[in-house]
Design a protein around this motif. Structure first.
Motif, PDB file in Angstrom:
ATOM      1  N   GLU A 120       0.816  -1.214   0.000  1.00 31.50           N
ATOM      2  CA  GLU A 120       0.000   0.000   0.000  1.00 31.50           C
ATOM      3  C   GLU A 120       0.854   1.271   0.000  1.00 31.50           C
ATOM      4  N   SER A 121       2.149   1.127   0.327  1.00 34.90           N
ATOM      5  CA  SER A 121       3.031   2.290   0.450  1.00 34.90           C
ATOM      6  C   SER A 121       4.018   2.424  -0.708  1.00 34.90           C
ATOM      7  N   ILE A 122       3.915   1.506  -1.698  1.00 34.69           N
ATOM      8  CA  ILE A 122       4.873   1.498  -2.815  1.00 34.69           C
ATOM      9  C   ILE A 122       4.158   1.854  -4.112  1.00 34.69           C
ATOM     10  N   ARG A 123       4.671   2.842  -4.793  1.00 38.70           N
ATOM     11  CA  ARG A 123       4.071   3.364  -6.022  1.00 38.70           C
ATOM     12  C   ARG A 123       4.526   2.570  -7.247  1.00 38.70           C
ATOM     13  N   SER A 124       5.818   2.322  -7.356  1.00 38.36           N
ATOM     14  CA  SER A 124       6.356   1.535  -8.469  1.00 38.36           C
ATOM     15  C   SER A 124       7.750   1.039  -8.095  1.00 38.36           C
ATOM     16  N   VAL A 125       8.232   0.043  -8.830  1.00 37.49           N
ATOM     17  CA  VAL A 125       9.522  -0.583  -8.521  1.00 37.49           C
ATOM     18  C   VAL A 125      10.312  -0.795  -9.804  1.00 37.49           C
ATOM     19  N   PHE A 233       9.018   6.162 -13.516  1.00 37.93           N
ATOM     20  CA  PHE A 233       8.491   6.689 -12.259  1.00 37.93           C
ATOM     21  C   PHE A 233       7.389   7.727 -12.498  1.00 37.93           C
ATOM     22  N   THR A 234       7.660   8.683 -13.384  1.00 37.56           N
ATOM     23  CA  THR A 234       6.683   9.758 -13.608  1.00 37.56           C
ATOM     24  C   THR A 234       5.383   9.228 -14.210  1.00 37.56           C
ATOM     25  N   HIS A 235       5.486   8.137 -14.960  1.00 40.96           N
ATOM     26  CA  HIS A 235       4.296   7.533 -15.563  1.00 40.96           C
ATOM     27  C   HIS A 235       3.307   7.042 -14.495  1.00 40.96           C
ATOM     28  N   HIS A 236       3.837   6.792 -13.283  1.00 40.04           N
ATOM     29  CA  HIS A 236       2.994   6.251 -12.207  1.00 40.04           C
ATOM     30  C   HIS A 236       2.794   7.262 -11.084  1.00 40.04           C
ATOM     31  N   GLU A 237       2.766   8.538 -11.451  1.00 41.28           N
ATOM     32  CA  GLU A 237       2.576   9.589 -10.440  1.00 41.28           C
ATOM     33  C   GLU A 237       1.303  10.418 -10.663  1.00 41.28           C
ATOM     34  N   SER A 238       0.493  10.018 -11.626  1.00 39.45           N
ATOM     35  CA  SER A 238      -0.714  10.802 -11.913  1.00 39.45           C
ATOM     36  C   SER A 238      -1.745  10.669 -10.800  1.00 39.45           C
TER      37      SER A 238
END
Length: 240
Positions: A120-125, A233-238
Motif C-alpha cells: 500500500e506504500s509502494i508506487r512503483s519498482v 516513475f513519472t508515468h505512475h505519479e498521476s
C-alpha cells in the motif's frame, strides 16, 4: 543541504535532497558493492551511479538509502530496517506516502519482500540487473568454488544461521518468484557480461511475459539509465 547521513540500528543511512522537491521519494536498495557510511555512499562514489542520482535529484526526487547491514542477501533484518527507514523518512520529510523503489542486484531480494509487506506504500519498482532467486544464485556460484565459499560465509553472517543448515534450507526452497503484488514493476538489464539476467526458468518466464517487458541496455548506453527510470516513475505519479 545536499544530503544528510544518520544512524539507525547501528546502520548508516542517507537522504539526498533535490533543489526543487516535487514531494515524491525513491528508496534505493543497493547491490553487493553498496554501502552508506557517516559521510558518503556507493552512489556518490561511483561515477555512473552518481550520474543517475543527479538526474533523479534534478527531477525533484528526494532519495533515501541505507547500508542495510552490507551484504544482507535479503535477510529479514535488512527488510525490517528498510521498513523502519521508510517510517522514519515519512515522519521527518514532507513526502507523498507512496514511494518508488530502485533496487539493484542483491537488493531485489529485499525489494520483493517489501512489496509483499508494504504494497500500500509502494508506487512503483525498478529492478536493475536483479537477483530474484537466492536458490538459483547459490546453485550458479557452486561452479566457482572460491566464490561459493565466500557467498556461504556472507549468507551465514546475514541470516545468523549454521552454514550447513542454511545451505540445506536454501537448496530446498521452492523456486517461486512472485512479483505480482499489484505494483508496477520494470526490470532493466545492463548487458555487461554478467550472469545476473540469466537465471532460473521461472525468472525467464517472467522476463518473457508481456507484463514485465524488460529493458536491455548495452554498456555504452548506461548514461540513459536515469532517463529510463524517470520516465517509468513519472508515468505512475498521476494518481497521488
Amino acid at each position: 543541504m545536499e544530503n544528510r547521513n544518520f544512524q539507525m540500528d547501528t546502520q548508516w543511512n542517507i537522504v539526498y535532497y533535490p533543489e526543487k522537491p516535487t514531494g515524491f521519494g525513491i528508496l534505493i536498495i543497493g547491490d553487493e558493492r553498496h554501502f552508506v557510511d557517516e559521510s558518503k555512499s556507493f552512489w556518490t562514489q561511483n561515477e555512473g551511479k552518481c550520474t543517475v542520482l543527479d538526474q533523479l535529484k534534478e527531477k525533484g526526487y528526494t532519495i533515501f538509502s541505507s547500508n542495510l547491514f552490507g551484504r544482507n542477501w535479503g535477510s529479514e533484518n535488512a527488510v525490517e530496517l528498510a521498513g523502519r527507514l521508510y517510517q522514519y523518512i515519512m515522519r521527518s520529510e514532507i513526502l507523498n506516502r507512496k514511494i518508488h523503489i530502485l533496487a539493484e542486484g542483491m537488493g531485489a531480494l529485499v525489494a520483493i519482500k517489501l512489496m509483499e509487506k508494504m504494497k500500500e506504500s509502494i508506487r512503483s519498482v525498478i529492478l536493475l540487473n536483479p537477483i530474484l532467486s537466492l536458490k538459483y544464485h547459490l546453485e550458479q556460484e557452486k561452479e566457482h568454488k572460491f566464490f561459493y565459499k565466500k557467498l556461504l560465509r556472507e549468507l551465514t553472517c546475514a541470516y545468523q544461521e549454521d552454514q550447513k543448515v542454511l545451505e540445506s534450507t536454501i537448496f530446498n526452497l521452492e523456486d517461486n518468484i512472485n512479483l505480482d503484488f499489484g505494483i508496477p514493476v520494470k526490470i532493466i538489464h545492463v548487458l555487461a557480461g554478467g550472469k545476473s539476467y540469466n537465471q532460473s526458468k521461472q525468472y525467464q518466464q517472467i522476463l518473457d511475459s508481456s507484463k514485465f517487458n524488460p529493458t536491455y541496455i548495452l554498456p555504452e548506453k548506461k548514461p540513459q539509465l536515469g532517463k529510463i527510470c524517470i520516465n517509468f516513475f513519472t508515468h505512475h505519479e498521476s494518481i497521488l
